[in-house]
Design an enzyme around this catalytic site. Structure first.
Site, PDB file in Angstrom:
ATOM      1  N   THR A 126       0.823  -1.208   0.000  1.00  0.00           N
ATOM      2  CA  THR A 126       0.000   0.000   0.000  1.00  0.00           C
ATOM      3  C   THR A 126       0.860   1.262   0.000  1.00  0.00           C
ATOM      4  O   THR A 126       1.999   1.236   0.486  1.00  0.00           O
ATOM      5  CB  THR A 126      -0.888   0.008   1.260  1.00  0.00           C
ATOM      6  N   ASP A 127       0.281   2.347  -0.478  1.00  0.00           N
ATOM      7  CA  ASP A 127       1.006   3.633  -0.413  1.00  0.00           C
ATOM      8  C   ASP A 127       1.029   4.181   1.017  1.00  0.00           C
ATOM      9  O   ASP A 127       1.750   5.144   1.300  1.00  0.00           O
ATOM     10  CB  ASP A 127       0.399   4.655  -1.380  1.00  0.00           C
ATOM     11  N   GLU A 128       0.233   3.574   1.908  1.00  0.00           N
ATOM     12  CA  GLU A 128       0.174   4.092   3.284  1.00  0.00           C
ATOM     13  C   GLU A 128       1.492   3.887   4.031  1.00  0.00           C
ATOM     14  O   GLU A 128       1.724   4.516   5.062  1.00  0.00           O
ATOM     15  CB  GLU A 128      -1.012   3.473   4.037  1.00  0.00           C
ATOM     16  N   TYR A 154      -1.878  -0.343  11.032  1.00  0.00           N
ATOM     17  CA  TYR A 154      -1.999  -1.058   9.745  1.00  0.00           C
ATOM     18  C   TYR A 154      -0.805  -0.777   8.844  1.00  0.00           C
ATOM     19  O   TYR A 154      -0.128  -1.695   8.360  1.00  0.00           O
ATOM     20  CB  TYR A 154      -3.303  -0.668   9.035  1.00  0.00           C
ATOM     21  N   LYS A 158       2.250  -3.159   7.291  1.00  0.00           N
ATOM     22  CA  LYS A 158       2.555  -3.336   5.856  1.00  0.00           C
ATOM     23  C   LYS A 158       3.989  -2.894   5.558  1.00  0.00           C
ATOM     24  O   LYS A 158       4.689  -3.509   4.753  1.00  0.00           O
ATOM     25  CB  LYS A 158       1.565  -2.554   4.975  1.00  0.00           C
TER      26      LYS A 158
HETATM   27  P1  TYD Z   1     -10.897   3.850   4.174  1.00  0.00           P
HETATM   28  O1  TYD Z   1     -11.845   3.380   3.126  1.00  0.00           O
HETATM   29  O2  TYD Z   1     -10.979   3.244   5.526  1.00  0.00           O
HETATM   30  O3  TYD Z   1      -9.436   3.704   3.562  1.00  0.00           O
HETATM   31  P2  TYD Z   1      -8.000   4.252   4.115  1.00  0.00           P
HETATM   32  O4  TYD Z   1      -8.148   4.619   5.536  1.00  0.00           O
HETATM   33  O5  TYD Z   1      -7.113   3.068   3.950  1.00  0.00           O
HETATM   34  O6  TYD Z   1      -7.640   5.403   3.230  1.00  0.00           O
HETATM   35  O7  TYD Z   1     -11.079   5.410   4.356  1.00  0.00           O
HETATM   36  C1  TYD Z   1     -10.931   6.279   3.258  1.00  0.00           C
HETATM   37  C2  TYD Z   1     -11.130   7.689   3.770  1.00  0.00           C
HETATM   38  O8  TYD Z   1     -12.476   7.842   4.204  1.00  0.00           O
HETATM   39  C3  TYD Z   1     -10.254   7.986   4.967  1.00  0.00           C
HETATM   40  O9  TYD Z   1      -9.767   9.335   4.869  1.00  0.00           O
HETATM   41  C4  TYD Z   1     -11.166   7.844   6.149  1.00  0.00           C
HETATM   42  C5  TYD Z   1     -12.526   8.240   5.585  1.00  0.00           C
HETATM   43  N1  TYD Z   1     -13.675   7.554   6.207  1.00  0.00           N
HETATM   44  C6  TYD Z   1     -14.762   8.296   6.703  1.00  0.00           C
HETATM   45  O10 TYD Z   1     -14.791   9.542   6.647  1.00  0.00           O
HETATM   46  N2  TYD Z   1     -15.809   7.615   7.268  1.00  0.00           N
HETATM   47  C7  TYD Z   1     -15.808   6.249   7.372  1.00  0.00           C
HETATM   48  O11 TYD Z   1     -16.794   5.673   7.912  1.00  0.00           O
HETATM   49  C8  TYD Z   1     -14.694   5.509   6.849  1.00  0.00           C
HETATM   50  C9  TYD Z   1     -14.673   4.005   6.925  1.00  0.00           C
HETATM   51  C10 TYD Z   1     -13.658   6.206   6.272  1.00  0.00           C
END
Ligand code: TYD
Length: 341
Positions: A126-128, A154, A158
């Site tokens: 992942t890019d994270e 997380y 990774k």
């Molecule tokens: P997510 O889909 O969990 O992916 P990641 O954290 O790996 O990027 O979240 C994407 C973005 O959406 C992230 O900035 C967090 C936001 N988010 C919300 O605002 N509400 C939510 O319920 C969730 C799950 C994520």
């Protein structure tokens, strides 16, 4: 080619199986998956009778099983991982176990089965792992030379798995390649991730929980573009190299939420602002120049609004799939069939 795929019953894995069987008629895929909460054989219901596909129920931390499977395959694509940031904040242990120890176990199994280092291994990440980028410097992007600076449990797990993969490539000369992708979306994504969660909540008449100020930015990549990139790296990547994969499609969570609301014919009153995620990364964005220049891959399905429309429509058209997932009904069924971890 017989590919051993780990995590093939998950979101990205099941899309990868489908893409390989469709685009490479002479390939076979063996899917090793232990069916945790997000691994769902229903994701592959349409291809389970294809005789080029084999399912093996098992854990990537099982060295004996993995060694046997490594003997039988020609190449490995490693997608199995715990992937949800919010879950890692609640309990990081399964992340370290599956992501770090699972990757190390697979690489040890590969060394045992293939001491000459002929079988290619793509480690999907992942890019994270690069941490996050500032909102006020849009010119800054992640690339293969960005230093690792993971910020969530997380992404730390990774990053650890990437380091193990790198070390095995360097120390043992194994043909390992690492890919780092931006946020995926598309069919069969577990509805804990933001797009399927928001779309299915709206269908159910529920509000969408938007974290913090909603200004966090993600670079949205259609899952089929990602899978095609991984297949490209498997076939053409240079051993020991790392490739960043992005959709060239940055959106703030507010923009994303408004676009989903509009597609679903819902108003802003359906947004429920909620407390921000702990340590919430501000912005992710990928510079995918290297994979384009060296391997000729670029995204062809990720452009908005079409890509988002396509994904939203899939959830609208497949209520049985996500209702089963959200209610946990599929887990009870498969727990009877396979047992659970
Ligand atoms: P997510 O889909 O969990 O992916 P990641 O954290 O790996 O990027 O979240 C994407 C973005 O959406 C992230 O900035 C967090 C936001 N988010 C919300 O605002 N509400 C939510 O319920 C969730 C799950 C994520």
């Amino acid at each position: 080619m017989n590919i051993l795929l780990t995590g093939g019953s998950g979101f990205i894995g099941s899309n990868f199986v489908r893409l390989v069987l469709r685009e490479r008629p002479d390939y076979r895929v063996t899917n090793l998956d232990c069916l945790t909460y997000s691994g769902n054989p229903e994701n592959l219901a349409d291809i389970e009778d294809d005789d080029r596909y084999t399912f093996v129920h098992g854990n990537i931390c099982d060295l004996e099983l993995c060694t046997k499977l490594m003997h039988d395959c020609d190449a490995v694509v490693h997608m199995a991982a715990e992937s949800h940031v919010d879950r890692s904040i609640i309990d990081a242990r399964p992340f370290v176990e599956s992501n770090v120890l699972g990757t190390q176990t697979l690489l040890d199994a590969l060394r045992r089965a293939d001491p000459g280092g002929t079988k290619r291994f793509v480690h999907v990440s992942t890019d994270e792992v690069f941490g996050d980028l500032p909102l006020d410097k849009p010119e800054e992007l992640f690339s293969e030379t960005t230093p690792y600076a993971p910020s969530s449990p997380y992404s730390a797990s990774k990053a650890g798995s990437d380091m193990v993969a790198r070390a095995y490539a360097h120390t043992f000369g194994m043909p390992v390649m690492i890919t780092n992708c931006s946020n995926n979306h598309g069919p069969y994504q577990f509805p804990e991730k933001v797009i399927p969660l928001f779309v299915t909540n709206l269908i159910e008449g529920k509000k969408v929980p938007l974290y913090g100020d909603g200004k966090n930015v993600r670079d949205w990549l259609h899952v089929e573009d990602h899978c095609e990139a991984v297949l490209t790296v498997l076939e053409k990547g240079t051993p020991g190299e790392q490739y960043c994969i992005g959709g060239n499609n940055e959106r703030s969570n507010l923009e994303l939420t408004h676009a989903i609301l509009e597609l679903m014919g819902k108003g802003e009153d359906m947004i429920e602002p909620v407390t921000d995620r702990l340590g919430h990364d501000r912005r992710y964005a990928i510079d995918a120049t290297k994979i384009k220049r060296d391997l000729g891959w670029e995204p062809t399905r990720s452009a908005w609004p079409q890509a988002l429309e396509h994904t939203v429509k899939w959830y609208v058209d497949h209520p049985r799939w996500w209702q089963n997932v959200k209610s946990g009904a599929y887990r009870e069924y498969y727990a009877k069939q396979y047992g659970t971890r």
